[in-house]
Design a protein around this motif. Structure first.
Motif, PDB file in Angstrom:
ATOM      1  N   SER A 155      -6.463  -3.203  -4.181  1.00 54.11           N
ATOM      2  CA  SER A 155      -5.564  -2.049  -4.180  1.00 54.11           C
ATOM      3  C   SER A 155      -4.350  -2.296  -3.286  1.00 54.11           C
ATOM      4  CB  SER A 155      -6.320  -0.805  -3.706  1.00 54.11           C
ATOM      5  OG  SER A 155      -5.447   0.314  -3.662  1.00 54.11           O
ATOM      6  N   LEU A 156      -4.560  -2.893  -2.117  1.00 55.06           N
ATOM      7  CA  LEU A 156      -3.449  -3.197  -1.217  1.00 55.06           C
ATOM      8  C   LEU A 156      -2.500  -4.218  -1.840  1.00 55.06           C
ATOM      9  CD1 LEU A 156      -5.351  -3.397   2.203  1.00 55.06           C
ATOM     10  CD2 LEU A 156      -3.742  -1.622   1.473  1.00 55.06           C
ATOM     11  N   LEU A 157      -3.042  -5.238  -2.486  1.00 53.18           N
ATOM     12  CA  LEU A 157      -2.201  -6.262  -3.115  1.00 53.18           C
ATOM     13  C   LEU A 157      -1.367  -5.682  -4.253  1.00 53.18           C
ATOM     14  CD1 LEU A 157      -4.733  -9.246  -3.192  1.00 53.18           C
ATOM     15  CD2 LEU A 157      -2.673  -9.072  -1.780  1.00 53.18           C
ATOM     16  N   GLN A 158      -1.877  -4.645  -4.905  1.00 53.87           N
ATOM     17  CA  GLN A 158      -1.123  -4.010  -5.978  1.00 53.87           C
ATOM     18  C   GLN A 158      -0.046  -3.069  -5.443  1.00 53.87           C
ATOM     19  OE1 GLN A 158      -4.200  -2.113  -8.242  1.00 53.87           O
ATOM     20  NE2 GLN A 158      -4.662  -3.935  -9.455  1.00 53.87           N
ATOM     21  N   ALA A 159      -0.202  -2.619  -4.201  1.00 54.24           N
ATOM     22  CA  ALA A 159       0.721  -1.627  -3.654  1.00 54.24           C
ATOM     23  C   ALA A 159       2.005  -2.231  -3.121  1.00 54.24           C
ATOM     24  CB  ALA A 159       0.038  -0.823  -2.544  1.00 54.24           C
ATOM     25  N   ARG A 160       1.993  -3.509  -2.742  1.00 51.22           N
ATOM     26  CA  ARG A 160       3.170  -4.141  -2.155  1.00 51.22           C
ATOM     27  C   ARG A 160       3.283  -5.564  -2.657  1.00 51.22           C
ATOM     28  NH1 ARG A 160       3.427  -3.743   4.259  1.00 51.22           N
ATOM     29  NH2 ARG A 160       3.074  -5.996   4.265  1.00 51.22           N
ATOM     30  N   ARG A 161       4.516  -6.072  -2.726  1.00 55.76           N
ATOM     31  CA  ARG A 161       4.717  -7.418  -3.284  1.00 55.76           C
ATOM     32  C   ARG A 161       4.125  -8.501  -2.391  1.00 55.76           C
ATOM     33  NH1 ARG A 161       7.936 -10.196  -6.880  1.00 55.76           N
ATOM     34  NH2 ARG A 161       8.716 -12.220  -6.194  1.00 55.76           N
ATOM     35  N   ASP A 162       4.433  -8.479  -1.107  1.00 59.00           N
ATOM     36  CA  ASP A 162       3.980  -9.518  -0.173  1.00 59.00           C
ATOM     37  C   ASP A 162       3.205  -8.898   0.975  1.00 59.00           C
ATOM     38  OD1 ASP A 162       5.274 -12.023  -1.251  1.00 59.00           O
ATOM     39  OD2 ASP A 162       7.054 -10.782  -0.995  1.00 59.00           O
ATOM     40  N   PRO A 174       1.410 -10.156   4.668  1.00 59.62           N
ATOM     41  CA  PRO A 174       0.941 -11.139   5.655  1.00 59.62           C
ATOM     42  C   PRO A 174      -0.571 -11.014   5.820  1.00 59.62           C
ATOM     43  CG  PRO A 174       2.867  -9.956   6.472  1.00 59.62           C
ATOM     44  CD  PRO A 174       2.410  -9.239   5.229  1.00 59.62           C
ATOM     45  N   GLY A 175      -1.245 -12.152   6.007  1.00 58.43           N
ATOM     46  CA  GLY A 175      -2.697 -12.124   6.145  1.00 58.43           C
ATOM     47  C   GLY A 175      -3.163 -11.263   7.301  1.00 58.43           C
ATOM     48  N   ALA A 176      -2.394 -11.287   8.406  1.00 61.44           N
ATOM     49  CA  ALA A 176      -2.784 -10.490   9.570  1.00 61.44           C
ATOM     50  C   ALA A 176      -2.729  -8.996   9.268  1.00 61.44           C
ATOM     51  CB  ALA A 176      -1.877 -10.824  10.755  1.00 61.44           C
ATOM     52  N   ASP A 177      -1.761  -8.568   8.459  1.00 57.25           N
ATOM     53  CA  ASP A 177      -1.655  -7.150   8.106  1.00 57.25           C
ATOM     54  C   ASP A 177      -2.833  -6.718   7.235  1.00 57.25           C
ATOM     55  OD1 ASP A 177       0.661  -7.182   9.500  1.00 57.25           O
ATOM     56  OD2 ASP A 177       1.992  -6.791   7.798  1.00 57.25           O
ATOM     57  N   LEU A 178      -3.209  -7.566   6.279  1.00 53.42           N
ATOM     58  CA  LEU A 178      -4.359  -7.245   5.446  1.00 53.42           C
ATOM     59  C   LEU A 178      -5.631  -7.157   6.291  1.00 53.42           C
ATOM     60  CD1 LEU A 178      -3.691  -9.514   2.333  1.00 53.42           C
ATOM     61  CD2 LEU A 178      -3.562  -7.022   2.412  1.00 53.42           C
ATOM     62  N   ALA A 179      -5.785  -8.098   7.219  1.00 54.94           N
ATOM     63  CA  ALA A 179      -6.964  -8.096   8.089  1.00 54.94           C
ATOM     64  C   ALA A 179      -7.025  -6.816   8.920  1.00 54.94           C
ATOM     65  CB  ALA A 179      -6.946  -9.329   8.986  1.00 54.94           C
ATOM     66  N   ALA A 180      -5.864  -6.384   9.439  1.00 53.61           N
ATOM     67  CA  ALA A 180      -5.830  -5.159  10.247  1.00 53.61           C
ATOM     68  C   ALA A 180      -6.173  -3.944   9.405  1.00 53.61           C
ATOM     69  CB  ALA A 180      -4.456  -5.004  10.892  1.00 53.61           C
ATOM     70  N   ARG A 181      -5.658  -3.890   8.173  1.00 60.24           N
ATOM     71  CA  ARG A 181      -5.937  -2.743   7.302  1.00 60.24           C
ATOM     72  C   ARG A 181      -7.430  -2.661   6.972  1.00 60.24           C
ATOM     73  NH1 ARG A 181      -2.096  -0.004   4.235  1.00 60.24           N
ATOM     74  NH2 ARG A 181      -0.069  -0.056   5.286  1.00 60.24           N
ATOM     75  N   LEU A 182      -8.073  -3.804   6.760  1.00 62.16           N
ATOM     76  CA  LEU A 182      -9.465  -3.824   6.337  1.00 62.16           C
ATOM     77  C   LEU A 182     -10.440  -4.004   7.497  1.00 62.16           C
ATOM     78  CD1 LEU A 182      -9.075  -5.976   3.094  1.00 62.16           C
ATOM     79  CD2 LEU A 182      -9.255  -3.505   3.290  1.00 62.16           C
ATOM     80  N   GLU A 183      -9.893  -4.114   8.723  1.00 61.19           N
ATOM     81  CA  GLU A 183     -10.708  -4.209   9.939  1.00 61.19           C
ATOM     82  C   GLU A 183     -11.624  -5.429   9.910  1.00 61.19           C
ATOM     83  OE1 GLU A 183     -12.747  -0.516  10.470  1.00 61.19           O
ATOM     84  OE2 GLU A 183     -10.939   0.697  10.220  1.00 61.19           O
ATOM     85  N   TYR A 192       0.034 -13.267   1.251  1.00 63.71           N
ATOM     86  CA  TYR A 192      -0.572 -13.240  -0.070  1.00 63.71           C
ATOM     87  C   TYR A 192       0.228 -12.341  -0.998  1.00 63.71           C
ATOM     88  CZ  TYR A 192      -4.511 -15.257   2.445  1.00 63.71           C
ATOM     89  OH  TYR A 192      -5.293 -16.074   3.217  1.00 63.71           O
ATOM     90  N   ARG A 193       0.170 -12.691  -2.276  1.00 66.00           N
ATOM     91  CA  ARG A 193       0.873 -11.924  -3.308  1.00 66.00           C
ATOM     92  C   ARG A 193       0.043 -11.959  -4.577  1.00 66.00           C
ATOM     93  NH1 ARG A 193       6.655 -14.020  -5.200  1.00 66.00           N
ATOM     94  NH2 ARG A 193       7.130 -13.434  -3.039  1.00 66.00           N
ATOM     95  N   LEU A 194      -0.086 -10.801  -5.231  1.00 66.52           N
ATOM     96  CA  LEU A 194      -0.786 -10.738  -6.505  1.00 66.52           C
ATOM     97  C   LEU A 194       0.200 -11.104  -7.606  1.00 66.52           C
ATOM     98  CD1 LEU A 194      -3.442 -10.037  -7.957  1.00 66.52           C
ATOM     99  CD2 LEU A 194      -2.595  -7.689  -8.173  1.00 66.52           C
ATOM    100  N   GLY A 195      -0.037 -12.236  -8.269  1.00 65.08           N
ATOM    101  CA  GLY A 195       0.886 -12.724  -9.278  1.00 65.08           C
ATOM    102  C   GLY A 195       0.536 -12.237 -10.670  1.00 65.08           C
ATOM    103  N   ALA A 196       1.356 -12.659 -11.612  1.00 60.42           N
ATOM    104  CA  ALA A 196       1.127 -12.317 -13.012  1.00 60.42           C
ATOM    105  C   ALA A 196       0.083 -13.252 -13.605  1.00 60.42           C
ATOM    106  CB  ALA A 196       2.427 -12.418 -13.797  1.00 60.42           C
ATOM    107  N   ALA A 206      12.715  -3.857 -11.011  1.00 57.10           N
ATOM    108  CA  ALA A 206      12.117  -5.061 -10.430  1.00 57.10           C
ATOM    109  C   ALA A 206      13.099  -5.768  -9.499  1.00 57.10           C
ATOM    110  CB  ALA A 206      11.664  -6.007 -11.539  1.00 57.10           C
ATOM    111  N   ALA A 207      14.377  -5.796  -9.873  1.00 55.80           N
ATOM    112  CA  ALA A 207      15.389  -6.436  -9.025  1.00 55.80           C
ATOM    113  C   ALA A 207      15.583  -5.656  -7.726  1.00 55.80           C
ATOM    114  CB  ALA A 207      16.710  -6.550  -9.786  1.00 55.80           C
ATOM    115  N   CYS A 208      15.529  -4.325  -7.790  1.00 57.48           N
ATOM    116  CA  CYS A 208      15.602  -3.512  -6.568  1.00 57.48           C
ATOM    117  C   CYS A 208      14.416  -3.818  -5.657  1.00 57.48           C
ATOM    118  CB  CYS A 208      15.613  -2.032  -6.915  1.00 57.48           C
ATOM    119  SG  CYS A 208      17.103  -1.442  -7.763  1.00 57.48           S
ATOM    120  N   ARG A 209      13.248  -3.921  -6.251  1.00 56.97           N
ATOM    121  CA  ARG A 209      12.034  -4.179  -5.469  1.00 56.97           C
ATOM    122  C   ARG A 209      12.037  -5.568  -4.852  1.00 56.97           C
ATOM    123  NH1 ARG A 209       7.316  -5.149  -9.258  1.00 56.97           N
ATOM    124  NH2 ARG A 209       8.446  -7.114  -9.345  1.00 56.97           N
ATOM    125  N   ASP A 210      12.466  -6.564  -5.626  1.00 63.43           N
ATOM    126  CA  ASP A 210      12.378  -7.953  -5.184  1.00 63.43           C
ATOM    127  C   ASP A 210      13.656  -8.456  -4.525  1.00 63.43           C
ATOM    128  OD1 ASP A 210       9.894  -7.869  -6.346  1.00 63.43           O
ATOM    129  OD2 ASP A 210      10.536  -8.802  -8.222  1.00 63.43           O
TER     130      ASP A 210
END
Length: 318
Positions: free
Chosen positions: A13-20, A22-31, A61-65, A147-151
């Motif tokens: 869910s987190l990977l779908q919410a934002r393009r990029d 950082p591993g440390a941010d994901l770790a903090a979110r998931l404790e 990390y980034r969730l790709g196509a 997509a261009a605005c986002r990226d």
């Protein structure tokens, strides 16, 4: 702490919410620690999710196509918003997606939790869509711009101005704005070295994405007010300012954002910035407001026209 299965769903869910991420941010979110994130990413990959990793200290990390669309994880409010949006899109101002919207809505309602169905049904039953007066915009154009605005990718496109003259534009897109009738793109025009507002229906074809750029400071803190000023007064040949003896909230109900900018002065009056391409009909529009007003800024021709109409009306009842 989350169990492994619940943590994987949260990570997806987190990977779908934002393009990029950082591993440390994901770790903090998931404790958890960063090593656990790496293991969970490998689990997602084994399930067919294309999660890309960037090495290094600032990596992430980034969730790709992938070959197929992965399941989308939506919370309750997001699911209701998507369902209502799909219903609206079936007869909205975006062309070419009506049938697709109906198919997508059918799939969503099939899996919609029972607790959410009354909310979606109530919104659908209580609202009605009338055919839009604005021009329809191709869905491919909107999705490319979004997509261009986002990226933060530059865009190139042909553009027709009010007179119909065609120009080539190279821009750094910031935001899409929908007024209810038309779609607008706020972007920094590289050739003209300034912020511009483009009507999307005047863009020729699908814009071409280019290099990524570092975002600039936006043209204003209140982007909605900025766009309102750009599309209400700036496009007109004649511009003028009136002080009106009525609270701003009252007059704003009479004047759409595309017709003028209403600014409060005090609790009893407001200031209106607007414009017109011809001055002949302005006095009659002002009279329809039904409020006293004072001309603060206006071309001499408008002042003369107001005097002429006022004298004619005075003679009619004198």
């Amino acid at each position: 702490m989350y169990g492994t299965s619940e943590r994987l769903l949260r990570l997806l869910s987190l990977l779908q919410a934002r393009r990029d991420w950082p591993g440390a941010d994901l770790a903090a979110r998931l404790e958890v620690d960063v090593r656990t994130i790496r293991r969970d990413v490998e689990r997602l990959r084994s399930l067919g999710y294309p999660v890309h990793a960037t090495p290094g200290v600032a990596g992430g990390y980034r969730l790709g196509a992938g070959a197929a669309l992965p399941p989308l994880l939506l919370d309750d409010d997001e699911a209701v918003a998507v369902a209502v949006g799909l219903r609206t899109a079936a007869n909205g101002t975006v062309s070419g997606i009506e049938e697709t919207s109906v198919r997508a809505l059918a799939k969503l309602e099939q899996v919609l939790p029972a607790r959410l169905r009354p909310r979606v049904g109530a919104l659908h039953a209580a609202t009605m869509s009338l055919p839009g007066a604005g021009p329809a915009v191709d869905a491919a154009v909107l999705t490319t711009i979004a997509a261009a605005c986002r990226d933060h990718e530059r865009l190139r496109f042909g553009y027709g101005d009010r007179s119909g003259a065609q120009t080539e534009r190279s821009v750094e897109p910031l935001r899409l704005v929908h007024t209810g009738r038309r779609w607008y793109l706020v972007a920094f025009d590289l050739d003209r070295a300034g912020w511009r507002t483009f009507r999307v229906d005047r863009i020729a074809g699908v814009p071409v994405p280019g290099f990524r750029f570092t975002p600039r400071e936006p043209p204003a803190e209140d982007l909605a007010a900025y766009v309102t000023r750009q599309i209400s007064a700036a496009p007109y040949r004649h511009q003028f300012v009136m002080r009106v003896a009525v609270p701003a909230a009252v007059l704003a109900q009479r004047i759409p954002p595309t017709a003028g900018v209403v600014e409060p002065v005090d609790e009893h009056s407001c200031r209106v910035r607007t414009g017109a391409n011809t001055l002949d009909t302005v006095p009659y529009h002002l009279a329809q407001w039904g409020y006293d007003f004072v001309v603060e800024e206006a071309p001499p021709e408008l002042v003369d026209r107001l005097r002429e109409v006022a004298e004619r009306f005075a003679r009619a009842v004198g």
